[in-house]
Design a protein around this motif. Structure first.
Motif, short mmCIF file in Angstrom:
data_model
loop_
_atom_site.label_atom_id
_atom_site.label_comp_id
_atom_site.label_asym_id
_atom_site.label_seq_id
_atom_site.Cartn_x
_atom_site.Cartn_y
_atom_site.Cartn_z
N GLY A 1 0.79 -1.22 0.00
CA GLY A 1 0.00 0.00 0.00
C GLY A 1 0.82 1.27 0.00
O GLY A 1 1.84 1.38 -0.68
N GLY A 2 0.38 2.23 0.82
CA GLY A 2 1.05 3.53 0.88
C GLY A 2 2.46 3.45 1.42
O GLY A 2 3.30 4.29 1.10
N GLU A 3 2.72 2.43 2.24
CA GLU A 3 4.06 2.28 2.81
C GLU A 3 5.11 2.01 1.72
O GLU A 3 6.26 2.42 1.85
#
Length: 237
Positions: A102-104
């Protein structure tokens, strides 16, 4: 403001060897690994002599250089012996690789770019004027066919553009003499697709692979007697 010099090349072109002429009493080397320095005076650099730090953590660079600037006035040159390996240590670390969802997955690259910027670029204007930061780094072939600073992702190329922060960019080369022996040199301005730049008239195009000679030439370039006689190199036709 500290001076910043980038010296890059493919591996085996003499970057580390160029340090042989520096005085260990006025030089501090930050190394990312235990590989010995490839010249006789290399053994004079150690933690015991307080002129060497071994670390591959980007976060260690800024506080180390800041402390030298403030509290070690006898140190005139700080060498980051292989900045490329600081990149590798971060990217292949377990923490970095685990942030892959995801955003990580995107955030980890932003954090990496921020830490590269903070390592020595962000604060170099605060550091002593008589301090020179020498950064050794590897090269890569760019999309346009030129050879320049090796990054680990487009984010560093597009957002930080690290070479743009350096007044002096040198490019190591190796050529063979008539008997096939390697001859090491340094390109000082862009030529044949090699990324390099130095101020007009400071150096000839190819110079010896000798860091003390390089630093002495930079310091002499701005001497008062040379400022008045400066003549830039122009293309006239």
């Amino acid at each position: 403001m500290a001076k910043m010099l980038l010296y890059m090349s493919k591996t085996g072109c003499g970057k580390s060897t160029s340090l042989h002429s520096l005085d260990p009493k006025t030089t501090f080397i930050i190394k990312p690994n235990s590989k010995p320095l490839p010249f006789p005076k290399g053994g004079q650099y150690s933690a015991a002599n307080q002129n060497q730090l071994q670390t591959a953590d980007l976060a260690d660079l800024n506080p180390t250089i800041a402390a030298i600037s403030t509290s070690a006035p006898h140190i005139k040159t700080v060498v980051i012996e292989d900045f490329t390996h600081f990149f590798s240590a971060r990217i292949f670390s377990a923490k970095f690789r685990s942030r892959n969802q995801g955003g990580e997955a995107f955030a980890r690259w932003n954090d990496f770019a921020g830490d590269v910027y903070a390592s020595f670029i962000k604060d170099h204007e605060k550091w002593r004027e008589d301090l020179t930061i020498v950064v050794l780094h590897h090269t890569e072939t760019k999309d346009d066919g030129s050879t320049g600073f090796k990054t680990s992702g487009k984010l560093l190329d597009n957002s930080i553009q690290i070479p743009g922060y350096f007044t002096y960019i040198l490019h190591g080369i190796v050529r063979e003499d008539a008997e096939g022996r390697p001859q090491y040199g340094v390109v000082t301005n862009k030529t044949q697709g090699l990324e390099a730049k130095t101020p007009s008239g400071m150096f000839p195009l190819i110079i010896p692979n000798d860091m003390q000679y390089i630093l002495d030439t930079i310091n002499n370039y701005t001497a008062p007697e040379n400022i008045e006689n400066f003549k830039p190199n122009y293309i006239t036709q």
